[in-house]
Design an enzyme around this catalytic site. Structure first.
Site, PDB file in Angstrom:
ATOM      1  N   GLU A  48       0.771  -5.697  -3.471  1.00 13.98           N
ATOM      2  CA  GLU A  48       0.763  -7.236  -3.347  1.00 13.98           C
ATOM      3  C   GLU A  48      -0.679  -7.618  -3.305  1.00 13.98           C
ATOM      4  O   GLU A  48      -1.648  -7.274  -2.741  1.00 13.98           O
ATOM      5  CB  GLU A  48       1.490  -7.446  -1.856  1.00 13.98           C
ATOM      6  N   ARG A  94       2.375   7.948   3.804  1.00 15.15           N
ATOM      7  CA  ARG A  94       1.335   7.068   3.651  1.00 15.15           C
ATOM      8  C   ARG A  94      -0.070   7.932   4.099  1.00 15.15           C
ATOM      9  O   ARG A  94       0.239   8.601   4.886  1.00 15.15           O
ATOM     10  CB  ARG A  94       1.446   5.951   4.834  1.00 15.15           C
ATOM     11  N   LYS A 138      -3.937  -3.969   5.225  1.00 13.58           N
ATOM     12  CA  LYS A 138      -4.782  -5.099   4.647  1.00 13.58           C
ATOM     13  C   LYS A 138      -4.658  -6.214   5.721  1.00 13.58           C
ATOM     14  O   LYS A 138      -5.586  -7.046   5.708  1.00 13.58           O
ATOM     15  CB  LYS A 138      -4.068  -5.603   3.323  1.00 13.58           C
TER      16      LYS A 138
HETATM   17  P1  ATP Z   1      -0.916  -2.608   3.650  1.00 16.61           P
HETATM   18  O1  ATP Z   1      -0.055  -2.319   4.900  1.00 16.61           O
HETATM   19  O2  ATP Z   1      -2.270  -2.103   3.776  1.00 16.61           O
HETATM   20  O3  ATP Z   1      -1.066  -4.121   3.513  1.00 16.61           O
HETATM   21  P2  ATP Z   1       1.105  -2.326   1.577  1.00 16.61           P
HETATM   22  O4  ATP Z   1       1.891  -1.036   1.777  1.00 16.61           O
HETATM   23  O5  ATP Z   1       1.598  -3.587   2.090  1.00 16.61           O
HETATM   24  O6  ATP Z   1      -0.121  -1.942   2.490  1.00 16.61           O
HETATM   25  P3  ATP Z   1       0.914  -2.999  -1.088  1.00 16.61           P
HETATM   26  O7  ATP Z   1      -0.063  -3.737  -1.725  1.00 16.61           O
HETATM   27  O8  ATP Z   1       2.295  -3.407  -0.858  1.00 16.61           O
HETATM   28  O9  ATP Z   1       0.368  -2.624   0.447  1.00 16.61           O
HETATM   29  O10 ATP Z   1       1.144  -1.417  -1.431  1.00 16.61           O
HETATM   30  C1  ATP Z   1       0.841  -1.099  -3.074  1.00 16.61           C
HETATM   31  C2  ATP Z   1       1.436   0.599  -2.980  1.00 16.61           C
HETATM   32  O11 ATP Z   1       0.168   1.098  -2.323  1.00 16.61           O
HETATM   33  C3  ATP Z   1       2.680   0.582  -2.458  1.00 16.61           C
HETATM   34  O12 ATP Z   1       3.339   1.400  -3.232  1.00 16.61           O
HETATM   35  C4  ATP Z   1       2.298   1.272  -1.036  1.00 16.61           C
HETATM   36  O13 ATP Z   1       3.402   2.021  -0.658  1.00 16.61           O
HETATM   37  C5  ATP Z   1       1.198   1.904  -1.401  1.00 16.61           C
HETATM   38  N1  ATP Z   1       0.192   2.186  -0.155  1.00 16.61           N
HETATM   39  C6  ATP Z   1      -0.224   1.339   0.590  1.00 16.61           C
HETATM   40  N2  ATP Z   1      -1.071   1.808   1.660  1.00 16.61           N
HETATM   41  C7  ATP Z   1      -0.704   3.239   1.482  1.00 16.61           C
HETATM   42  C8  ATP Z   1      -1.238   4.132   2.228  1.00 16.61           C
HETATM   43  N3  ATP Z   1      -1.941   3.934   3.432  1.00 16.61           N
HETATM   44  N4  ATP Z   1      -1.050   5.345   1.897  1.00 16.61           N
HETATM   45  C9  ATP Z   1      -0.470   5.480   0.717  1.00 16.61           C
HETATM   46  N5  ATP Z   1      -0.137   4.683  -0.208  1.00 16.61           N
HETATM   47  C10 ATP Z   1      -0.207   3.325   0.327  1.00 16.61           C
HETATM   48 MG    MG Z   2       2.637  -5.101   2.204  1.00 13.23          MG
END
Ligand code: ATP
Ligand code: MG
Length: 749
Positions: free
Chosen positions: A31, A258, A268
Site C-alpha cells: 500500500e 513477517r 509504516k
Molecule cells: P506495515 O504494517 O509496515 O504497514 P503492511 O503489511 O501494511 O506493512 P503493505 O504495504 O501492505 O505493508 O505490504 C506489502 C507487502 O509486504 C505485503 O505482502 C506484506 O505482507 C509484506 N510485508 C510487510 N511487512 C512485512 C514484514 N515485516 N515482513 C515480511 N513481509 C512484510
Molecule cells: Mg498495511
C-alpha cells in the site's frame, strides 16, 4: 539454485509439476502509504526471487484502495526500493485503482447472485452482531433486501448520494462461521475523499478482502504470497473467486512469517510517526529500517538480500537479532572496500626528531583481499592520533601509547612518548614524541617491540571531514514507541581528520576506516568542500562472535574486555571491586564489570551509595545514564551531584516516577543541574498508579481500537502489548507499567 529449498518454492515446484501452474506469476502488493522497510525487502526478495527462479514474472502492484493515506511520493519510494534491490517488474507498475471498474462489476455480479447485500447498520452494531469466537453472530435485518434494492443502493453509494458509513456492501456468507472473517465480510465502503489517482471519480472503495483476490486474478497471478496475519483471510479469498466462478487458472494464497528485528519498529504507521514527529530526519534517515535509510547509510543491496536469505522463510513469526543484519553488511564489505585512516577525536603528536616530510606508499587492501591499488600517505613531524590511543595512567594490559610504552603508527614508524603537554585544567593537549628512523614498516631493523599499531593522519595534509556515527534508534529490545527512543542514536563529529587520498582520489564511496568501522560518503550532503561520511557499521559485533564461537565467557565471571583484538584481564583491584559488587551488592555481572573497570564510574557510584542504600537501582542509573555523560567529561564537570543522583534513585524506588520518566528527568538534570524532585514537580511527571484513573484511560484506548479488542478476544494475545503501549503513550509514559499491565489483562479477559 543449489540451495536448500524453502516451503514456498516447494509448493511452486509441485504446482508446476502437476501442471496446475503454467506460468509462475507473483506480485509484490504494497500500500503506498509510507516508505518501504526491510520487512518489505523480505517480501520483495521472496516474490521477485521466486518469479526469477522459475522463469516467471512478478508485478509491482500498488494496493491503493485507501484514498486518505496514499501518495505518489510513496509510489516512487517503492519503485526505487525494488530497483535498488536489483529487481525489475514486468510491464508498467500496476495499481489496484486501475481495476476499480472491474472490481465494481464483480460486486454487481455478487449482488445479482444474492451473495452480497447493502447493510445499513451503524458500525458498532455491525461489530456487535458479529458475535465472538464462542458465540455465533446475528445477521442484519438488511440482509433481507431484494436484489433490486441492493443494486439501486449500491449504485447510489457509488454516485456519492450517501455519507461515509451510512451504508456498506457485505458478502452474504455465514454469520456463524467458525472463522469470524467469514461472518458476512465487508466488501465496499463509502469514502468521500480524493484519491491520488482517480480523484473524485469514486465515492466507494473496495476493501482489501474483495480487491486483493480480484486484482490477483485480473493480473493472472499464480501464487499470491502474503504474511501470516492474512491466514484467516484466505477463506474469503477463495470464497470470492469460487463464488464468482473465476476458476481454474486462478491464484492461490500462501502465507509466510513477517520479519521483525529487535531494537527497531517496523510498521509504516510507527515509522510515519517518527518522521512526522521530527524524531528522525525524514524517511531516509540512516537510523531507520527503511530501504531509503539503509541506502543512505551505506548498506549495499547485496547485504540486504543476503540478510533476507539468511533469515529464511518460515511459517512462524520470530524476532531477528539486528546483529545478524550487521554481520551481513560487514561480510559484504570486507572483501570489497579500501582500508584508509581517519582520526575521529584527534590528539596532536609532535615528532621532535623528525624533519621535512615524505610520502609512504601503502596498499588500500590487506593481503587477504584480492584487490589492487595503493595511495601515498603523507608523513611529517605533526601527526594526529586518536585521543584514546594514549593514556597517561593506563590499566595493566593497555597496549597502545603511554609514557612508558611505544606504539607503531600503522604503515609508518614506531614512536615513543617524551613529554605530555596539558592545558590549565589538566587535559592532555599534545604529546611530544620521538620516532625511530630504523622502524619503518616493511624494513624495520630497530629491534623495538610494540604491542599494537594505531591509525593516524598527517596533521598538515589531512582533510577535515564530518563523520556521523549512528547507534540503535531505540534503547530497548522491543520498543513500544517514542518513549523508548535512544537519546544518543546520532553523534555528529564535525572535525575528524582523514588522509587526503580519500577525498582527492575517491577510490570508492565505501571505506573501512582502520580500527573504526565501515563508512560511506553521504550521498546527499557530501561535497568536496565539506565531505561527510556515515558510519555504516562497526568492525565486530556480537553476531560475529556467535558465528565464530570464540567468545566463551562464563556468565558468573568477570567479562573480559577487548582492546585491539587482545583480551584485557582485570587488575587485582578491579577484580576485588567486581567481587564485592556481584557478591555483596548483588549486581549482575555485566553491570559490575562496567563499574569495576572504570575508576571514575566506581568512584561516583561509591559516593552516591553512601547516601542511599539501593545498590541495584543506583548501579543501573550510574552505568547507563551517568556513564554516558562521563564519556564526555570529568566528574568535576558534571552538572549534577552524587546526592542528586541518589535523590533520583529514591523517587524511582518509592514509585514516584517510573523508570522511563527517570530517563527524562535525568536528561533535564544533565542540562540544568536542577534537583530531580523539582523537575518532577515542575513538569508534572509523577507516576500515575491510581487504578481508577488508569482504568479510565484503558477504557478510552479500548473504545478507540475496537478491532484490536475483538482480535484480542478472538485469541490474538500478542495485542496485550499493544494496549499497554497505547495506555503508556497516552499518559506520556507516566502510567505505572505494572498497574497498566495488570488492569489491561483484567479488562481484556
Ligand atoms: P506495515 O504494517 O509496515 O504497514 P503492511 O503489511 O501494511 O506493512 P503493505 O504495504 O501492505 O505493508 O505490504 C506489502 C507487502 O509486504 C505485503 O505482502 C506484506 O505482507 C509484506 N510485508 C510487510 N511487512 C512485512 C514484514 N515485516 N515482513 C515480511 N513481509 C512484510
Ligand atoms: Mg498495511
Amino acid at each position: 539454485m543449489g540451495k536448500r529449498k524453502d516451503f514456498l518454492r516447494t509448493i511452486v515446484e509441485e504446482d508446476i509439476k502437476s501442471g496446475e501452474c503454467k506460468e509462475v506469476v507473483t506480485r509484490f502488493p504494497p500500500e503506498p502509504n509510507g516508505f518501504p522497510h526491510i520487512g518489505h525487502a523480505k517480501s520483495i526478495a521472496i516474490n521477485f526471487g521466486i518469479a526469477r527462479d522459475y522463469n516467471g514474472h512478478c508485478n509491482l502492484r500498488m494496493d491503493d484502495t485507501n484514498p486518505t493515506k496514499e501518495d505518489t511520493k510513496y509510489v516512487e519510494a517503492l519503485k526505487d526500493a525494488v530497483e535498488w534491490l536489483g529487481f525489475t517488474w514486468k510491464n508498467d507498475v500496476c495499481f489496484t485503482s486501475d481495476y476499480f471498474p472491474k472490481i465494481y462489476d464483480y460486486a454487481i455480479e455478487l449482488i445479482k447472485m444474492g451473495k452480497a447485500y447493502v447493510d445499513s447498520l451503524p458500525e458498532d452494531e455491525i461489530r456487535e452482531y458479529r458475535g465472538t469466537v464462542t458465540e455465533a453472530g446475528k445477521r442484519s435485518k438488511y440482509a433481507a433486501r431484494s436484489v433490486e434494492e441492493n443494486l439501486d443502493l449500491f449504485e447510489r453509494m457509488k454516485n456519492g448520494e450517501f455519507k461515509d458509513g451510512e451504508h456498506i456492501l457485505r458478502a452474504k456468507i455465514d454469520m456463524s462461521a467458525a472463522n469470524m472473517k467469514m461472518r458476512d465480510p465487508l466488501m465496499y465502503r463509502i469514502r468521500h475523499a480524493e484519491h491520488f489517482r482517480t480523484g473524485n471519480e469514486w465515492a466507494v472503495y473496495p476493501m482489501y478482502d474483495f480487491a486483493h483476490c480480484l486484482s490477483d486474478y485480473i493480473e493472472g497471478v499464480s501464487h499470491s504470497i502474503c504474511t501470516l496475519e492474512f491466514e484467516n483471510n484466505r477463506d474469503i479469498y477463495n470464497w470470492v473467486l469460487e463464488t464468482l466462478g473465476l476458476t481454474p487458472e486462478r491464484p492461490y494464497q500462501h502465507e509466510f512469517a513477517r520479519l521483525g528485528i529487535n531494537y527497531t519498529v517496523m510498521s509504516k504507521r510507527k515509522l510515519l510517526e517518527l518522521v512526522e514527529g521530527g524524531q528522525v530526519d525524514g524517511w531516509d534517515d540512516p537510523r531507520l529500517p527503511t530501504i531509503a535509510g539503509y541506502k543512505r547509510r551505506g548498506y549495499t543491496p547485496e547485504s540486504i538480500l543476503a540478510f533476507c536469505d539468511s533469515v529464511g522463510i518460515a511459517k512462524a513469526n520470530s524476532m531477528v537479532d539486528v546483529s545478524q543484519l550487521e554481520f551481513c553488511i560487514r561480510d559484504d564489505l570486507n572483501p570489497k572496500v579500501p582500508r584508509v585512516m581517519c582520526v575521529l577525536d584527534p590528539l596532536k603528536i609532535t615528532l621532535v626528531n623528525y624533519e621535512g616530510n615524505e610520502e609512504i606508499e601503502t596498499s588500500y587492501y590487506p593481503h587477504d583481499v584480492p584487490k589492487e591499488g595503493s595511495r601515498k600517505l603523507p608523513f611529517s613531524s605533526e601527526i594526529y592520533i586518536e585521543r584514546d590511543d594514549f593514556m597517561q595512567n593506563p590499566p595493566k594490559d593497555y597496549f597502545r601509547l603511554t609514557p612508558e610504552q611505544s606504539v607503531r603508527l600503522k604503515g609508518a614508524y614506531i614512536i615513543t612518548c617524551k613529554e605530555v603537554i596539558k592545558d590549565a585544567s589538566g587535559n592532555v593537549i599534545e604529546i611530544k614524541a620521538e620516532y625511530s628512523k630504523e622502524s619503518k614498516s616493511g624494513s624495520d631493523t630497530s629491534g623495538i617491540k610494540v604491542k599494537s599499531a594505531i591509525h593516524w593522519v598527517d596533521a598538515n595534509a589531512a582533510i577535515k571531514v564530518e563523520v556521523r556515527l549512528y547507534d540503535r534508534l531505540f534503547s530497548v529490545e522491543i520498543p513500544e514507541g517514542v518513549a523508548d527512543l535512544n537519546a544518543n542514536s546520532l553523534t555528529v563529529i564535525k572535525d575528524a581528520y582523514i588522509e587526503p587520498a580519500v577525498i582527492n582520489e575517491k577510490p570508492d564511496e565505501r571505506f573501512q576506516f582502520e580500527r573504526q568501522g565501515y563508512f560511506y560518503a553521504d550521498p546527499i550532503d557530501y561535497t568536496d568542500a565539506k565531505p561527510v561520511f556515515n558510519k555504516i557499521v562497526g568492525l565486530k559485533g556480537s553476531w560475529d562472535k556467535k558465528k565464530t564461537k570464540t567468545e566463551t565467557v562464563p556468565k558468573t565471571r568477570a567479562k573480559k574486555e577487548q582492546v585491539d583484538g587482545e583480551v584485557v584481564a582485570m587488575s587485582d583491584a578491579q577484580t576485588a571491586l567486581f567481587t564485592k559488587y556481584t557478591q555483596e551488592l548483588k549486581l549482575n555481572s555485566e553491570v559490575a564489570n562496567t563499574l569495576a573497570r572504570d575508576s571514575q564510574l566506581s568512584a561516583f557510584y561509591e559516593e552516591a551509595l553512601s547516601e542511599i542504600n539501593s545498590p541495584v537501582s543506583l548501579a543501573n542509573i550510574v552505568t547507563n545514564e551517568v556513564a554516558r555523560e562521563l564519556k564526555q567529561m570529568q566528574i568535576s564537570e558534571l552538572k549534577f551531584s552524587t546526592s542528586q543522583i541518589s535523590q533520583l534513585v529514591k523517587i524511582i524506588d518509592d514509585g514516584t516516577i517510573s523508570n522511563k520518566i527517570a530517563k527524562q528527568v535525568f536528561e533535564e538534570m544533565v542540562k540544568s543541574g536542577e534537583n530531580p524532585n523539582k523537575i518532577v514537580e515542575d513538569k508534572g511527571l509523577i507516576q500515575i498508579s491510581d487504578p481508577v484513573i488508569i482504568s479510565a484511560i484503558i477504557d478510552e484506548v479500548m473504545a478507540k481500537n475496537p478491532d484490536n479488542v475483538e482480535k484480542f478476544k478472538a485469541g490474538n494475545i500478542k495485542l496485550l502489548g499493544f494496549f499497554v503501549g497505547q495506555v503508556l503513550k497516552s499518559t506520556g509514559g507516566k502510567a505505572n507499567p505494572q498497574v497498566v499491565n495488570q488492569l489491561v489483562a483484567q479488562k481484556l479477559k
